[in-house]
Each structure stands twice: as C-alpha cells, then as structure tokens.
Enzyme design. Structure first.
Site, mmCIF file in Angstrom:
data_model
loop_
_atom_site.group_PDB
_atom_site.id
_atom_site.type_symbol
_atom_site.label_atom_id
_atom_site.label_comp_id
_atom_site.label_asym_id
_atom_site.label_seq_id
_atom_site.Cartn_x
_atom_site.Cartn_y
_atom_site.Cartn_z
ATOM 1 N N ARG A 267 0.825 -1.213 0.000
ATOM 2 C CA ARG A 267 0.000 0.000 0.000
ATOM 3 C C ARG A 267 0.856 1.258 0.000
ATOM 4 O O ARG A 267 0.468 2.280 -0.578
ATOM 5 C CB ARG A 267 -0.922 0.017 1.222
ATOM 6 N N LYS B 3 -16.726 -14.273 5.037
ATOM 7 C CA LYS B 3 -18.047 -13.681 5.264
ATOM 8 C C LYS B 3 -18.814 -13.432 3.976
ATOM 9 O O LYS B 3 -18.392 -12.640 3.136
ATOM 10 C CB LYS B 3 -17.910 -12.372 6.045
ATOM 11 N N GLY C 156 -7.302 -8.181 1.690
ATOM 12 C CA GLY C 156 -6.098 -8.393 2.487
ATOM 13 C C GLY C 156 -5.532 -9.792 2.398
ATOM 14 O O GLY C 156 -4.338 -9.982 2.154
ATOM 15 N N GLY D 42 -12.335 -3.886 1.572
ATOM 16 C CA GLY D 42 -13.730 -3.494 1.736
ATOM 17 C C GLY D 42 -14.139 -2.406 0.766
ATOM 18 O O GLY D 42 -15.265 -2.392 0.260
#
Length: 385
Positions: free
Chosen positions: A35, A196, A344, A367
């Site tokens: 990043r 998820k 990630g 996200g």
C-alpha cells in the site's frame, strides 16, 4: 471529480490522506509495504511539481486510546527509506504545536503526522477535528482508496474546508475498477472466497446478470451449500444469511459452487481428506475446494477475458488447505484475461507467491473495492465530487 494533475500545487502545503494501515510485527517491522509503494507516484508528483510541504496523514489499526504499538513512527521511517528522502515524523496530528512544527520545517519538507485514530473524532467524521486538520494546509489530496467507504473526518468532512483533489493512486483505482464494471470484455468471471458472505452479498447481487460466471469458495460457498440443502458438517457458515443466499440467482449468470472439498477435523488438521458434495461428515470442517472443483475453476478461468478475484478458496493459513487458492492464482496469472484482484488475505497470497506483478491490477482496497464494485455509496468519493 478533479485529480492533482488538474491542481496548481506549486508553493502550496498539501494535506495528503493515504491508507498506510499496514501490518507490523512485534518489533514494529512492516510485514507488507504494498500500500505504501502504491502511493509513491503521488508523493513524487507533488515533490516534482513544487509543493512547499507535503503533510502525510493516515490511520493505523483500531486504537482504543493512544497506544505506542499503533504509532505511525515506524511507518514514517519506512516511507523515508522507500523515497530515499528525509521524512519528519510529528508526534500528533492537530494542535498549535503541530502547526508550529510544520511552519518551521524547511521548503519541500515531507512530514508525517501521528495516527489519526488516536482521536475518536476521526471515525465520528467530526467537523471540528476535520477543520483542525484542514488548517494545516492549502490543498487536500485523497489518495486513500482503501478508506473511501468510511465516513471519517480525514476522508469526508475535511473536504468542506479545503480545495480537494484525488491522488494518482485513487485515479488508477477508479479507472481499473470501472474497466471491469462498464462494458467489460466477456466472458467475465467473478471469483469470491473468504469467510463472510455478508460483506460480499451486495457484490454478488450487483454482478448477477453482468458476470457470465461467479465462482464461490471458502466459507462463502458453505453458506450457499447449506442454503441449497447440503450438509457442511462443522464448517463456518453465516446462518443468518442462508435465507438471503437461497434467493440469489440470475438466468444470465451461472453461480458455480464446489462439488468436492478438502476436509479436516479442525483448522489445525495435519492431514486432509477429500469429500464429494453431500458426503461431508457431521464432525468435519470444509477447509478447501477439492481437486475436481479446482480443475473446473481452472477450465472456466482459462476461457475468461475479464477476471475479478477477492478472497481465498480455503483456510490458506494452513498449507495443507492452501492448494485450491494457489491453483486459482496460477490459473489467473496464466490466462490472457484482464485481472483485478483485491482483499487483504488475497494480497497476502499474492505476495507470498511472488506473482503480484503478474496480475493486471491489484487494488489497495479490500472493503472499499467490494463496496465500489457493489455500487454502494462511498463517502470519500462523494465528498470529492
């Protein structure tokens, strides 16, 4: 939205919001600087075009109070190494003392402020806190795509007080994500794994009808399998999402679920057993897609022209259950498709494999990438617009 190449930045103080929320080991060493490296073109552009001072701001972790282990000092030191230039770290991010230190810094100074989240006002999108940050500079630049889905003071409210622009990384993110959303080259294949389903259901819904195939793995697949009446043993499932998962479907998009699995007695299992669909024991955990499913996915990927991937296919932290994810990665790298990858865990797999440079575009947002592709409201982008 305007970007910094449209701004007059010569002799201006720049407040540069970045997403340097990196993982650190117990000694403060950065485990992945991907990043950080992604923002270097923006910092270099600001330097080369005569910004008088560049004031870098970021968050790190989820501090409940001012925690030394979540100080951005080691991140500032690493940035100095990446740029091969001095970076002055300041031990706070607002206040008269910080203003004075910034003003006393020489021309073309590069300054790095302390963790924004040491102030609870940051996550509350507090306007007074944003005004304090804005008072440090002449121009605001957002190059933190990874937090643009957050309604934070340094992302959203700050734009009310300064002329505001997107950075070069933000521009690159939007261009590449738009490429897979707006008239993508077909066949378009969306590959989703991870834990998820709740975070990825909006994306599945948005691409149902746009993607040719959606390949599901990881615990996301478990929830869909259970919704379709198949036993998944003790595997991780989001039971509250089963009813909604059962409603997903489109005549234009094929939802592809694994037909065999690698199972174990726990995530720490020392051996894997192959089970076909419908044969998973009550005490077993599904921890990876099986060899038949891997080959099915590889065949689909080889025919794709556009690929989006977010999330591993299994519990890759245990090497025994990492093969499905590795084979998917090798297939993507070996294809001729335009590929966009984010998340990630997915980034970790890419870096460990040494294949990161082989992907067409790797997003810095997990996200944020999911939210943008799902066409959810992004407060950071809305503020810049």
């Amino acid at each position: 939205m305007k970007f910094i190449n449209e701004a007059e930045i010569k002799n201006k103080k720049i407040l540069l919001r970045v997403d340097f929320n990196v993982d650190l080991d117990e000694n403060g060493k950065i485990l992945s600087d991907f990043r950080m490296r992604a923002v270097l073109p923006t910092i270099n552009y600001l330097i080369e075009n005569g910004a008088s001072k560049i004031i870098v701001i970021s968050h790190l972790g989820e501090p409940k109070e001012r925690e030394g282990k979540l100080s951005l000092r080691p991140v500032a030191e690493h940035l100095s190494q990446l740029l091969n230039k001095p970076v002055l770290f300041l031990a706070d991010c607002i206040g008269d003392k910080i203003k004075k230190e910034i003003n006393q810094a020489g021309d073309a100074a590069l300054l790095f402020l302390e963790n924004l989240r040491f102030y609870p006002e940051e996550k509350k999108n507090d306007e007074q806190f944003a005004k304090e940050l804005a008072s440090l500079a002449d121009i605001y630049v957002n190059d933190a795509f990874g937090v643009c889905h957050r309604n934070n003071a340094s992302v959203s409210a700050v734009t009310k007080f300064l002329a505001s622009f997107g950075g070069l990384l933000l521009k690159k993110e939007l261009e590449n994500l738009n490429k897979v959303m707006v008239s993508p080259v077909k066949p378009l294949v969306l590959i989703l794994g991870g834990a998820k389903i709740s975070t990825k259901l909006p994306l599945i819904k948005n691409f149902s009808g746009l993607a040719d195939k959606i390949l599901l793995g990881g615990a996301i697949a478990n929830t869909f399998l259970k919704a379709n009446g198949f036993g998944v043993g003790r595997s991780l499932v989001e039971n509250e999402m089963i009813a909604e998962a059962a409603q997903i479907g489109s005549a234009k998009t094929e939802l592809v679920l694994p037909g065999d699995f690698l199972v174990g007695e726990s995530t720490a299992a020392s051996k894997a057993v192959v089970r076909r669909l419908g044969a998973v024991g009550e005490g077993e955990w599904i921890l990876d897609i099986g060899p038949v499913s891997v080959q099915m996915c590889v065949d689909i990927i080889q025919k794709a022209k556009t690929i989006i991937w977010n999330g591993p296919m299994g519990y890759f932290e245990n090497p025994i259950f990492s093969e499905g994810t590795k084979e998917i990665l090798k297939a993507i790298v070996g294809s001729s498709a335009f590929s966009v990858v984010g998340g990630g865990d997915t980034l970790t797999v890419l870096e460990e494999s040494g294949l990161l440079e082989k992907i067409s575009f790797v997003s810095t947002g997990g996200g944020a990438m999911l939210s943008y592709l799902a066409q959810e409201e992004m407060p950071g982008l809305k503020a810049l617009n």
